[in-house]
Every structure is written in structure tokens, then in C-alpha cells.
Design an enzyme around this catalytic site. Structure first.
Site, PDB file in Angstrom:
ATOM      1  N   ASP A   8      12.603 -26.799   1.227  1.00 37.31           N
ATOM      2  CA  ASP A   8      12.542 -27.077   2.659  1.00 37.31           C
ATOM      3  C   ASP A   8      12.945 -28.516   2.966  1.00 37.31           C
ATOM      4  O   ASP A   8      12.677 -29.435   2.185  1.00 37.31           O
ATOM      5  CB  ASP A   8      11.103 -26.830   3.146  1.00 37.31           C
ATOM      6  CG  ASP A   8      10.943 -27.033   4.628  1.00 37.31           C
ATOM      7  OD1 ASP A   8      11.567 -26.287   5.394  1.00 37.31           O
ATOM      8  OD2 ASP A   8      10.195 -27.951   5.021  1.00 37.31           O
ATOM      9  N   GLU A  13      17.601 -25.871   2.056  1.00 37.71           N
ATOM     10  CA  GLU A  13      17.708 -25.903   3.512  1.00 37.71           C
ATOM     11  C   GLU A  13      18.188 -27.320   3.845  1.00 37.71           C
ATOM     12  O   GLU A  13      17.396 -28.250   3.944  1.00 37.71           O
ATOM     13  CB  GLU A  13      16.372 -25.613   4.189  1.00 37.71           C
ATOM     14  CG  GLU A  13      16.528 -25.496   5.695  1.00 37.71           C
ATOM     15  CD  GLU A  13      15.366 -26.096   6.488  1.00 37.71           C
ATOM     16  OE1 GLU A  13      15.288 -25.837   7.692  1.00 37.71           O
ATOM     17  OE2 GLU A  13      14.559 -26.841   5.902  1.00 37.71           O
TER      18      GLU A  13
END
Length: 759
Positions: free
Chosen positions: A428, A481
Site C-alpha cells: 500500500d 500501489e
């Protein structure tokens, strides 16, 4: 923190007793021990001594063996050994000591007398360190790849005695004590020893085992104390309780076939469609084991190859969806134990489904019982507040330049893959790690040593993490990401790019540009789409610059962004039709697919972590149920045809696997392209984003195919469409078109995607 004793250590009384009163001298034959130095005594009682084992336990002295024991609230302490029973002198403050005329230290135990009972226990201070020199060396070097086996709470048998070894990294601490339900949360009797320059503290506690609750009582540099959960805890209490729990796994894996085969074919050359799930809300209130009864069957029925879980590591605030982690080594206790989570992964593997988890090494929250200023000074976070404060989320950023912190995170990545058989990590917020000026204004950040804005420490960490995971865990995939155009996110770490950096080493990257552009296009009224045609074609300009995943994730269906079907314009029929056409375009586009739960049946409301998907939309008693079931049937067929069609996945990262047929048909809102597998076999995908039927629409095709047949049409009646189909095979005629020597004429349904393959 719950103060109930689950597995009380017998070294504590059955109930808290009154403070000891001066009584009884030493027993016959027990000499007086030399008093502790005032400074040693004060620091020991304050929990601020670096070497309690040097003061407590049994030590040879002139004339015998000195025994010294720290047992608050005890009335008396007696040394028991073969042929020996000797009561120690009471020194006050819970300290008991004496010298016994023995030639060497015998195997011994302690009989501790309280007001209302007497118990026999092992002395924790008679044991050698339970952590080896190699472990300490690797920790000191910052390269212990199995750090979870060295730090934290580890049940074991040490010197023939069962118990638990507690270890914690706290280099700034004056002293550390273990406390828990086994001592009624009074850790006075259990100071830990410092193991040299590594900053590691250690104590083996006999009799403490699986299920015991614990924390570390840390004396900070200013002398104050802080009570902290274990950063390496493998199990925690259910939030909002915050204690760590001693645990060991008893799960017997049954996924040997899956694990042996998962690395046989590179993921880039394999079908890869992902169902993204927030476990606590997929079916609210289900446990991991209950989820194992429902989730594998549901995902397998829909044909997804993988599930991706929003972060499952422990986090205090459910509304963060797991993205603010406090227990990096512990699956959240909200749904069960670590073995229960293993059971769920095992069940998914046995159903033929891979498991990805979101992993959050970018930041951590400031809770005063967790990582923030862990031992009284910045430790896991950067010492410079400008570098440690995350400007967007009110959290702290890790200090990637500190070798022990980097080790903590790299080992954590391999931990999830090895201990829980996870098949991939989606990392993330990578962009927030890579840039020193991320969300910072001028004057709020300092450039790196080369004058640039790149966070060189974070780059090195990500490269090390990816290299380690791929080396240790065959078949595992890492996914970034990363929302910028950083060069080489999925390039090998040893290949240096034009910017002078080696690749970050990820296997895949979320294509945020494709997601943003394509959703923007679909949200326009059809009459306006011709002015935004490039938003659907631009992705092919950079499609092979990285290895991409096409994500319609949780982030796109919350916070006012609306659910996927609700982004589409028009009436309910047009919204569903565009939704279906969009999914057909997405599954045919180069790259892997990811769809968040609820979007597979066109849920109209935004996702809520408290209620989860609107499953009632699929209740047969609901009048619009066929509309939602139809979209789900389409998703199932998309996955089925996709898996059986190598042109759609075998050359995802090879430009030779894609060719535009009609990329400039803006007036018609049409996109047509060919996908090819490794042998050159084609699939023709045609997406039509106008609400009209186009008859005899001509498209150029290769002259190597004698006839084309529909294999999927999102306008089929079973999906809720108008059932405008190309029923018969389409044979090319000799009319050149779109740069091809022959062409076909087909009917384009309104707001639909059609796939055709050679007959």
C-alpha cells in the site's frame, strides 16, 4: 487490556496478597548475603537495570553460593534442591537472599510462601540466555530474515523446562520488564536482561505458555515507564483491548499440492483475476473458520483466480480498514486466532484460489501502547519530525534507513508468505514512501544527498524486500500501489533505468492511470464520450512500461465516489448496460483484473465497512434481483472465458500480444482490438459505448481466420441485456479495412462489449 488470568503462572498467588511484613530470620545454615549496592538495588526495584541476572538467581561466592530472589508480596522464599531445604533471609521490598555452603549451583527450585498459600516454582534467573549468538549477530546486522523466530514471545523448552522466551528490541530503554496475566499485571518480579549492543532484552519465564497475555514495561531514558504491546506479537487481544498473547501454531496444512505447483508458471503469463475482500464486512460477524465455509465456494463459483484481503494485520480502529497497523505480525483477532486465519488460507488453496494480502509498510499510528516512541525515543519512526510525520493520515512513517527497522519490515513480508502461505503482497501507498516531498510544501522537506526528492532509504528497502521475498518464496507475487510515473516499479532491482535507479523489483503494479481515465470516460453521457475517447486509448501508450493490474478497488467505491454502477449515466438499464460493457472492456484489456466485492452484482450503494455488501439485492424475493444476478452471471462468464482464452493473459507484458483494430472510432464510441497468445491465435474484443444498435459494423481482421464466433456478449438476455447477438459465425469478405486485407460486418449491441474467437 484485560486483566483476567487465563493461564496463571504458578509463581504468583491465587489472589493478590498483602505486602510482606518483616518476619522470620534465615533458616539454619543460611548465611547472610552481601547486600546489593544501593544503585543496583534501586535500579532493580525500579525496573531500570540492564543486568538483573547478575543480581538475581544463584552465583558462586567465597564460602558457597549466593541465592537472591525478587518476589513482591511473598512472606518467605525457600530454596529446594536434592537433600536441601533452605529458607532465605528477607531483605525487604520483596528481595530474599542468603549464602548456602555449597560447592556449586545445584538444580533447584523455589518454594514461595504467601499469606494464604505456598507454591513451588522455577527461578527464571537460573537460566542461560535462550537466544543464540547467531540470532544476535543477524539482528545486529539488520539481516535476520526469520526475525519472528528470534524476537517476541516464543514457547519453548529451555534447559529441560517448558516456558516462554520473551525478547524485545528496545535499545534506548534503561530497563524492560515482562508483565501479564500470569503476574496480575505486576511485572516487578520479571526484569529482563540486556543482550549487549544489539538493544535486545531477554527473559525466559518457566511455566508461561500458549494463551498467556503479556506486555513490556519499559523504563524510558527519563526514568518514566511505558507499557507496550509486543511489536513482534503473533497474536493479540480483540480490539479495543491491546495486550499481546503468547501463541504457537498447531495447524496442519493440507495445501501441499497448491504450494508445490504455484510457481510452475510465471504470473505474468497466467490468468490472474482478483476478487478484493474486506474480511470483517464480507459477511459481517463471521469468523475466519466460518468464512472458510463460504468464501472459497463463492469465489470459485465466480471463477476468480485469487482473492485479495484488505490488511489483516492487527489494527486498533476498524474504520481504517486495516491500513493503520499496530500488530504487524498478528492477524486481526476480530475473527479468530492465527491458526483460524491459516485455516481460511488453507481452505482457499484447496479450492484452487490464491491469496493476496494488503501489506502496509508505509506508516503506523501513534497509539501510546504500540510502536510510536517505543522505548522513549524515536525508534521505528525517523528521528527527524519532518521525516516521521505523515502529512495525510496523522500517522508516523518508518525510518527505512535504520537497519533494524528495515529488518523488521523485510522479515514481516516473508513472515506472511511463509507462516500463512500467502501467495502475494499488495504493498500500500508506495508513492508516499518514494518521495521526500510527498504531500509536503516547499520548506517542509529536505532533499536527498544528490539534491533530489527521492527517498533513497525507501528505495533500498523496497528493493531488499522484493529481492528477499522472491528468493525465499517461490511463486509469490508482490504488487505495488504506486500512483506516480516512477520509473521501474516492476523492473528487476539489478537493472538500472534512465533515472539512475535500479528497478524496485515488484512483480505487478496497480494501473491507477487506467482506472482514473477509464472511469472518467464511462461517467460521461454517451453523447459527450467522443470528446473523451483518448481517455480509453491512452493507457496503451504506456501499457508495457510496467506489468499492470487494472484495479476497481475499494478506494473507488467509498467517500462519495459512488459504486461502480452508480458512476454510469442514464437510467437503470443504461447504467447496468454500461457497467457490463465496462467490465467486458476491462477483462479484455492488457493487464490483470481486480474487482472489489459488491461490484460483481452491481451494488448501487457505496461500500460501508459496518454493513458490507448489499447481499439482499440477490434475494429472489426482491423484484430487481434478476438485474443484479445477471451482472454476477456476467462476471462468472467473463472469468470462465478469460481463463480458457490464452490470448487474454499469456502475453500481457508483451506488446506483440495486442493490436488496435479501431482505436480512433470516437464518433461511434467504439474500441476494437486484437489480443494474441504465444502462438499468435487471436481474440477480437469490441466495446461499444453508445446506446444505439449499429448494424453491419465493419472491422478489419487478419486473413488467417476463416470465421469468427461470439464467445461473450454483455448484452445477452441472461445478463439483463437486450439480447442483440451475432448468432452465426462471421465470415470475412475481401473488403480491406483498418489496415487489414479482409473484414467482417457485425452487429454492435447498445452499451455492450463483444468478444469473438476463430471458429
Amino acid at each position: 487490556m484485560t486483566a483476567r488470568p487465563q493461564n496463571p503462572d504458578p509463581s504468583r498467588p491465587a489472589r493478590a496478597a498483602a505486602p510482606s511484613k518483616p518476619k522470620r530470620g534465615g533458616s539454619h545454615g543460611v548465611g547472610a548475603a552481601r547486600p546489593l549496592a544501593a544503585d543496583d538495588r534501586a535500579r532493580l526495584l525500579a525496573g531500570a537495570h540492564h543486568d538483573p541476572h547478575g543480581l538475581l538467581g544463584a552465583h558462586p561466592v567465597r564460602g558457597g553460593i549466593t541465592f537472591r530472589v525478587l518476589r513482591p508480596y511473598a512472606q518467605a522464599v525457600t530454596v529446594l534442591a536434592k537433600g536441601l531445604r533452605a529458607e532465605l533471609h528477607d531483605e525487604g521490598d520483596g528481595l530474599f537472599s542468603g549464602v548456602l555452603p555449597l560447592p556449586e549451583v545445584p538444580p533447584y527450585s523455589l518454594l514461595v510462601t504467601y499469606d494464604d498459600n505456598e507454591i513451588e516454582v522455577e527461578d527464571p534467573y537460573r537460566f542461560l540466555p535462550a537466544l543464540g549468538e547467531l540470532d544476535l549477530h543477524l539482528i545486529g546486522e539488520g539481516r535476520h530474515e526469520e526475525l519472528w523466530t528470534a524476537l517476541g514471545a516464543r514457547p519453548m523448552t529451555h534447559q529441560g523446562v517448558p516456558g516462554t522466551r520473551f525478547t524485545v528490541w528496545a535499545p534506548n530503554a534503561l530497563g524492560v520488564r515482562v508483565t501479564g496475566d500470569f503476574c496480575y499485571w505486576d511485572g516487578t518480579a520479571y526484569p529482563m536482561r540486556s543482550l549487549g549492543s544489539t538493544g535486545v532484552w531477554e527473559l525466559f519465564l518457566p511455566g508461561v505458555g500458549d494463551g498467556a497475555l503479556y506486555k513490556f514495561d519499559i523504563a524510558r531514558p527519563d526514568g518514566s515507564h511505558t507499557l507496550r504491546a509486543d511489536p513482534m506479537a503473533r497474536r493479540t487481544e480483540v480490539p479495543p483491548a491491546t495486550a499481546s498473547i503468547v501463541t504457537e501454531s498447531h495447524h496442519e496444512w493440507q495445501d501441499d499440492l497448491w504450494m508445490a505447483a504455484r510457481g510452475d508458471r510465471p504470473v505474468h503469463e497466467s490468468p490472474f483475476s482478483v476478487y478484493e475482500v474486506h474480511l470483517p464486512s464480507w459477511r459481517p460477524r463471521l469468523t475466519y473458520r466460518q468464512l472458510a465455509e463460504q468464501l472459497p465456494a463463492y469465489v470459485r463459483d465466480l471463477g476468480f483466480t485469487h482473492v485479495e484481503f484488505l490488511p489483516v494485520a492487527e489494527h486498533p480502529f476498524g474504520g481504517s480498514w486495516g491500513y493503520q497497523v499496530t500488530g504487524f505480525y498478528a492477524p486481526t483477532a476480530r475473527m479468530g486466532t492465527p491458526d483460524d486465519f491459516r485455516f481460511l488460507v488453507d481452505a482457499l488453496h484447496r479450492a484452487g484460489i490464491g491469496v493476496l494480502v494488503d501489506w502496509v509498510p508505509a506508516h503506523f499510528p501513534k497509539d501510546d501502547w504500540a510502536l510510536a516512541h517505543f522505548d522513549g525515543r524515536p525508534l521505528y519512526e525517523h528521528e527527524d519530525p519532518a521525516r516521521s510525520e505523515h502529512p495525510d493520515w496523522g500517522t508516523l512513517e518508518f525510518d527505512y534507513g535504520r537497519k533494524e527497522v528495515r529488518n523488521f519490515l523485510v522479515a514481516n513480508a516473508t513472515y506472511w508468505c511463509e507462516e500463512f502461505h500467502v501467495d502475494g503482497l499488495r504493498v500500500d501507498a508506495v508513492a508516499s514512501m518514494l518521495y521526500l516531498d510527498y504531500s509536503r510544501e516547499a520548506g517542509e522537506w529536505s532533499p536527498n544527498e544528490h539534491g533530489g526528492r527521492e527517498n533513497l532509504d525507501a528505495v533500498a528497502f523496497l528493493q531488499e524486500m522484493n529481492a528477499t521475498v522472491y528468493r525465499r518464496c517461490p511463486g509469490v507475487i508482490t504488487i505495488a500501489e504506486e500512483s506516480t510515473a516512477w520509473d521501474g516499479v516492476t523492473r528487476a532491482t539489478h537493472h538500472v533505468g534512465p533515472g539512475g535507479f535500479g528497478g524496485l523489483g515488484f512483480g505487478l503494479k496497480w494501473n491507477m492511470g487506467w482506472m482514473h481515465d477509464s472511469l472518467g470516460y464511462a461517467a460521461h453521457e454517451p453523447v459527450h464520450r467522443k470528446y473523451h475517447h483518448h481517455e480509453m486509448t491512452f493507457s496503451m501508450v504506456y501499457a508495457y512500461s510496467e506489468n499492470y493490474v487494472l484495479p476497481i478497488s475499494h478506494d473507488e467505491v467509498v467517500h462519495g465516489k459512488r459504486a461502480l454502477v452508480s458512476k454510469m449515466p442514464g437510467d437503470w438499464w443504461q447504467q447496468r448496460a454500461t457497467h457490463r460493457a465496462y467490465l467486458g472492456f476491462m477483462w479484455a484489456h492488457p493487464g490483470k483484473q481486480l474487482l472489489f466485492m459488491g461490484q460483481e452484482f452491481a451494488q448501487g450503494a457505496e461500500w460501508s465497512e459496518t454493513t458490507g455488501p448489499d447481499w439482499w439485492l440477490l434475494d429472489p424475493s426482491y423484484s430487481a434481483e434478476p438485474d443484479h444476478r445477471g451482472v454476477r452471471d456476467l462476471v462468472r462468464d467473463l472469468n470462465t472465458v478469460y481463463r480458457d482464452a490464452p490470448p487474454l493473459w499469456q502475453r500481457d507484458t508483451d506488446p506483440a500480444g495486442f493490436a488496435w483494430v479501431a482505436g480512433d472510432a470516437a464518433e461511434d464510441n467504439v474500441f476494437a482490438f486484437l489480443r494474441h497468445d504465444a502462438s499468435g491465435a487471436p481474440l477480437l474484443a469490441v466495446s461499444h459505448f453508445s446506446p444505439v444498435v449499429r448494424h453491419d459494423y465493419r472491422l478489419g481482421v487478419p486473413d488467417t481466420v476463416s470465421a469468427w464466433a461470439e464467445v461473450l456478449n454483455t448484452d445477452a438476455a441472461r445478463y439483463g441485456g437486450g439480447d442483440i447477438r451475432n448468432e452465426d459465425p462471421l465470415k470475412p469478405d475481401s473488403t480491406p479495412s483498418h489496415g487489414q486485407p479482409v473484414s467482417i460486418q457485425l452487429t454492435l449491441p447498445p452499451l455492450a462489449t463483444v468478444w469473438l474467437r476463430p471458429v
